[in-house]
Design a protein around this motif. Structure first.
Motif, PDB file in Angstrom:
ATOM      1  N   SER A   8       0.856  -1.177   0.000  1.00 20.74           N
ATOM      2  CA  SER A   8       0.000   0.000   0.000  1.00 20.74           C
ATOM      3  C   SER A   8       0.896   1.232   0.000  1.00 20.74           C
ATOM      4  O   SER A   8       2.112   1.137   0.135  1.00 20.74           O
ATOM      5  N   GLU A  33      -0.964   1.404  -4.204  1.00 22.80           N
ATOM      6  CA  GLU A  33      -2.281   2.035  -4.268  1.00 22.80           C
ATOM      7  C   GLU A  33      -2.231   3.294  -5.125  1.00 22.80           C
ATOM      8  O   GLU A  33      -1.228   3.995  -5.163  1.00 22.80           O
ATOM      9  N   MET A  49      -3.521  -0.191  -7.647  1.00 25.31           N
ATOM     10  CA  MET A  49      -4.770  -0.732  -7.111  1.00 25.31           C
ATOM     11  C   MET A  49      -5.540   0.408  -6.461  1.00 25.31           C
ATOM     12  O   MET A  49      -4.967   1.439  -6.103  1.00 25.31           O
ATOM     13  N   HIS A  50      -6.838   0.191  -6.284  1.00 30.58           N
ATOM     14  CA  HIS A  50      -7.644   1.168  -5.549  1.00 30.58           C
ATOM     15  C   HIS A  50      -7.233   1.136  -4.076  1.00 30.58           C
ATOM     16  O   HIS A  50      -7.013   0.068  -3.515  1.00 30.58           O
ATOM     17  N   GLN A  51      -7.164   2.294  -3.473  1.00 27.05           N
ATOM     18  CA  GLN A  51      -6.921   2.366  -2.040  1.00 27.05           C
ATOM     19  C   GLN A  51      -8.204   1.929  -1.340  1.00 27.05           C
ATOM     20  O   GLN A  51      -9.297   2.377  -1.689  1.00 27.05           O
ATOM     21  N   ILE A  52      -8.061   1.022  -0.375  1.00 28.44           N
ATOM     22  CA  ILE A  52      -9.231   0.443   0.282  1.00 28.44           C
ATOM     23  C   ILE A  52      -9.200   0.707   1.778  1.00 28.44           C
ATOM     24  O   ILE A  52      -8.172   0.578   2.424  1.00 28.44           O
ATOM     25  N   LYS A  62     -14.578  -1.841  -4.496  1.00 25.19           N
ATOM     26  CA  LYS A  62     -13.137  -1.623  -4.695  1.00 25.19           C
ATOM     27  C   LYS A  62     -12.357  -2.928  -4.550  1.00 25.19           C
ATOM     28  O   LYS A  62     -11.382  -3.160  -5.271  1.00 25.19           O
ATOM     29  N   LEU A  63     -12.784  -3.773  -3.634  1.00 25.93           N
ATOM     30  CA  LEU A  63     -12.134  -5.073  -3.465  1.00 25.93           C
ATOM     31  C   LEU A  63     -12.324  -5.935  -4.725  1.00 25.93           C
ATOM     32  O   LEU A  63     -11.380  -6.582  -5.192  1.00 25.93           O
ATOM     33  N   ASN A  66     -10.091  -4.476  -7.437  1.00 25.73           N
ATOM     34  CA  ASN A  66      -8.695  -4.858  -7.218  1.00 25.73           C
ATOM     35  C   ASN A  66      -8.462  -6.333  -7.550  1.00 25.73           C
ATOM     36  O   ASN A  66      -7.391  -6.701  -8.023  1.00 25.73           O
ATOM     37  N   ALA A  89      -5.146  -3.539   0.133  1.00 26.27           N
ATOM     38  CA  ALA A  89      -5.279  -3.438  -1.326  1.00 26.27           C
ATOM     39  C   ALA A  89      -4.541  -4.549  -2.061  1.00 26.27           C
ATOM     40  O   ALA A  89      -4.888  -4.876  -3.197  1.00 26.27           O
TER      41      ALA A  89
END
Length: 151
Positions: A8, A33, A49-52, A62-63, A66, A89
């Motif tokens: 991340s 991220e 990746m999307h920040q989660i 978002k999960l 990703n 993430a």
């Protein structure tokens, strides 16, 4: 051999970047991220990746996104190994890599001296190698490997 280095943003990425000599030695890609902080200027191919945040409303979408990005990355890059410092993430990527027969190396955060984090606790059961940066953490992760701090 292609290696994915995944973390991340922030401190987890900073720790992972201590392994830049390894990134340069092997055919590597970096996964982090997507934030205002850009990691793409290091001469290493980078995926985002999307920040989660597990408490946010868009956590599940978002999960899923990703997970899809992870699948695309694995099919496109064909990595054999993933080295990660976490967190949320990168979990889909780690689990998919294992499904596709890859090896997972997890490095528990330097900030964790006497307690587990959620990602480490989950990936401990899937990791082929699990490193801690403090001897005290061996009490929590008895099969972990202690080699000192990454800094």
């Amino acid at each position: 051999m292609k290696i994915v280095f995944a973390a991340s943003s922030g401190g987890h990425l900073e720790q992972l970047l201590m392994l830049k000599p390894l990134m340069e030695k092997y055919d590597s890609v970096l996964v982090t991220e997507q934030t205002d902080y850009s990691a793409g200027n290091m001469g290493i191919k980078t995926y985002y990746m999307h920040q989660i945040n597990r408490k946010e409303l868009l956590f599940i979408p978002k999960l899923i996104a990703n997970s899809w990005r992870s699948l695309v990355l694995i099919v496109k890059e064909r990595p054999k190994v993933m080295i990660t410092t976490g967190v949320l993430a990168v979990i889909p990527l780690a689990l998919m890599l294992k499904i596709f027969g890859g090896k997972l190396i997890y490095i528990e955060s330097f900030a964790k001296v006497c307690s587990k984090n959620l990602t480490g606790n989950l990936l401990y059961h899937f990791a082929d190698r699990f490193y801690v940066q403090w001897k005290e953490m061996l009490n929590l992760y008895p099969d972990a490997i202690y080699k000192g701090g990454i800094y």
